[in-house]
Write a protein that holds these residues in place. Sequence first.
Motif, mmCIF file in Angstrom:
data_model
loop_
_atom_site.group_PDB
_atom_site.id
_atom_site.type_symbol
_atom_site.label_atom_id
_atom_site.label_comp_id
_atom_site.label_asym_id
_atom_site.label_seq_id
_atom_site.Cartn_x
_atom_site.Cartn_y
_atom_site.Cartn_z
ATOM 1 N N UNK A 61 -8.111 -13.279 -16.472
ATOM 2 C CA UNK A 61 -6.867 -13.849 -15.401
ATOM 3 C C UNK A 61 -6.071 -12.843 -15.264
ATOM 4 N N UNK A 62 -5.186 -12.792 -14.438
ATOM 5 C CA UNK A 62 -4.327 -11.588 -14.192
ATOM 6 C C UNK A 62 -2.707 -12.278 -13.888
ATOM 7 N N UNK A 63 -1.869 -11.390 -14.240
ATOM 8 C CA UNK A 63 -0.486 -11.714 -13.922
ATOM 9 C C UNK A 63 0.030 -11.344 -12.530
ATOM 10 N N UNK A 64 1.065 -11.992 -12.062
ATOM 11 C CA UNK A 64 1.474 -11.821 -10.596
ATOM 12 C C UNK A 64 2.255 -10.490 -10.874
ATOM 13 N N UNK A 111 -8.015 -16.178 2.257
ATOM 14 C CA UNK A 111 -7.760 -15.075 2.042
ATOM 15 C C UNK A 111 -7.262 -14.432 3.350
ATOM 16 N N UNK A 112 -6.118 -13.451 2.860
ATOM 17 C CA UNK A 112 -5.653 -12.430 3.840
ATOM 18 C C UNK A 112 -6.585 -11.287 4.171
ATOM 19 N N UNK A 113 -7.220 -11.199 5.353
ATOM 20 C CA UNK A 113 -8.101 -10.103 5.891
ATOM 21 C C UNK A 113 -7.284 -8.951 5.783
ATOM 22 N N UNK A 114 -6.020 -8.757 5.955
ATOM 23 C CA UNK A 114 -5.390 -7.732 6.022
ATOM 24 C C UNK A 114 -5.645 -6.648 4.741
ATOM 25 N N UNK A 115 -5.961 -7.529 3.531
ATOM 26 C CA UNK A 115 -6.124 -6.793 2.175
ATOM 27 C C UNK A 115 -7.653 -6.434 2.187
ATOM 28 N N UNK A 116 -7.919 -5.060 2.213
ATOM 29 C CA UNK A 116 -9.302 -4.535 2.385
ATOM 30 C C UNK A 116 -10.099 -4.787 0.997
ATOM 31 N N UNK A 117 -9.152 -4.092 0.076
ATOM 32 C CA UNK A 117 -9.829 -4.208 -1.465
ATOM 33 C C UNK A 117 -8.651 -3.958 -2.248
ATOM 34 N N UNK A 151 -6.160 -6.625 -5.240
ATOM 35 C CA UNK A 151 -4.966 -7.399 -5.271
ATOM 36 C C UNK A 151 -5.084 -8.778 -4.214
ATOM 37 N N UNK A 152 -6.363 -8.974 -3.967
ATOM 38 C CA UNK A 152 -6.643 -10.278 -3.281
ATOM 39 C C UNK A 152 -6.276 -11.453 -4.098
ATOM 40 N N UNK A 153 -6.595 -11.447 -5.519
ATOM 41 C CA UNK A 153 -6.446 -12.474 -6.485
ATOM 42 C C UNK A 153 -4.779 -12.896 -6.588
ATOM 43 N N UNK A 154 -4.111 -11.405 -6.506
ATOM 44 C CA UNK A 154 -2.617 -11.576 -6.758
ATOM 45 C C UNK A 154 -1.942 -12.270 -5.532
ATOM 46 N N UNK A 155 -2.102 -12.113 -4.354
ATOM 47 C CA UNK A 155 -1.823 -12.878 -3.248
ATOM 48 C C UNK A 155 -2.227 -14.114 -3.217
ATOM 49 N N UNK A 201 1.351 -3.824 -0.199
ATOM 50 C CA UNK A 201 1.335 -4.932 0.762
ATOM 51 C C UNK A 201 1.836 -6.207 0.338
ATOM 52 N N UNK A 202 0.870 -6.545 -0.919
ATOM 53 C CA UNK A 202 1.053 -7.719 -1.411
ATOM 54 C C UNK A 202 2.377 -8.011 -1.772
ATOM 55 N N UNK A 203 2.960 -6.904 -2.836
ATOM 56 C CA UNK A 203 4.286 -7.112 -3.389
ATOM 57 C C UNK A 203 5.450 -7.211 -2.274
ATOM 58 N N UNK A 204 5.255 -6.396 -1.180
ATOM 59 C CA UNK A 204 6.190 -6.664 0.021
ATOM 60 C C UNK A 204 6.040 -7.949 0.305
ATOM 61 N N UNK A 205 4.974 -8.432 0.738
ATOM 62 C CA UNK A 205 4.596 -9.575 1.378
ATOM 63 C C UNK A 205 5.496 -10.666 0.540
ATOM 64 N N UNK A 206 5.483 -10.752 -0.772
ATOM 65 C CA UNK A 206 6.067 -11.906 -1.365
ATOM 66 C C UNK A 206 7.304 -11.590 -2.100
ATOM 67 N N UNK A 207 7.782 -10.610 -1.845
ATOM 68 C CA UNK A 207 9.170 -10.205 -2.463
ATOM 69 C C UNK A 207 10.160 -9.400 -1.531
ATOM 70 N N UNK A 208 11.370 -9.491 -2.125
ATOM 71 C CA UNK A 208 12.379 -9.031 -1.063
ATOM 72 C C UNK A 208 12.465 -7.405 -1.170
#
Length: 303
Positions: A132-135, A190-196, A198-202, A246-253
């Motif tokens: 498993x992973x941490x966010x 799944x967010x298809x903007x993500x190619x490879x 960090x999908x699981x974090x999103x 991309x993922x971090x900016x998507x979910x954080x300020x």
Amino acid sequence: MKKITIVTINYNSSDETIDCIASLIKSSCYELMNIVVVDNASSYKQRVILQKGLSTFLDVKIIYSKLNLGFSGGNMLGYRAIETDYVFFLNNDCVVKPNSIDLLLKFMEENISVALCSPLSLNKANIPSPSFEYLPSLASKILGPAICRIFQPEDFPARKQRHINPVKVPTVTGASMFFRTSAFEAIGGMDTQIFLYCEEEDLGYRLKKANFDIYLVSDSQIFHDGGASTIRSMDIEKEFYISLFYVFSKHNSNVPSFLLKALYLLKELKRSFKDSNRFELVKLILRNAPQKDSLRFKQLERD
């Protein structure tokens, strides 16, 4: 009636895909499963190997993509054919133990608040690996998970500890994600903007926001070889940063996002003194790792 659809992606690694499917055929709940293989624009030779190798297996559907859609895009292409209660997104370099899917199904049927669960991953030596992973968070990058665990134990369970009982986790490894289909639909897939990467974090961020639970079920086990379809290169290193930012900016300020990127910039600057090739990553970070630099778009330029 089928209850589970397995979706796996093949990209120039047909032998691994065939081995993966062969292990699924041996599952004790095989009669409850559909299997979908998405070929992500492999070479002609690899497609022939795949088709021939899977021709002896009944009820295995192969979907051929003209483009490499990446992890999210490939899985979502396979997901279009799904009409079952559960979908198991499984890397093709995994081999599943015979009763593992039964255990995941049983756990999900008994725990209706859980949206996503995953088996324990074992390496070739039969040794458990972190499953498993941490966010990603600014605090964990500065303080480390061990310190963060003191203040937020549920968000930072010990990854190297052997968890005997099912344990709630922030998100699971993308190699093996057993989803409740209704929950997957509820968060939009799944967010298809993500190619490879960090999908699981999103997915973990979005499931958390929707108040869904995620669990590691250690009684269920798979062997995961890791990286059968991905050869490390500078382009792959760049792809990690493109996805992470991309993922971090998507979910954080903006402020945490800026500081996180600054930390990685300093990290790569330090590395570039020992390896000048990594200065390419410094330049990428300074340009904010734009999506247009993704391999997803480079293949379109070639075509």
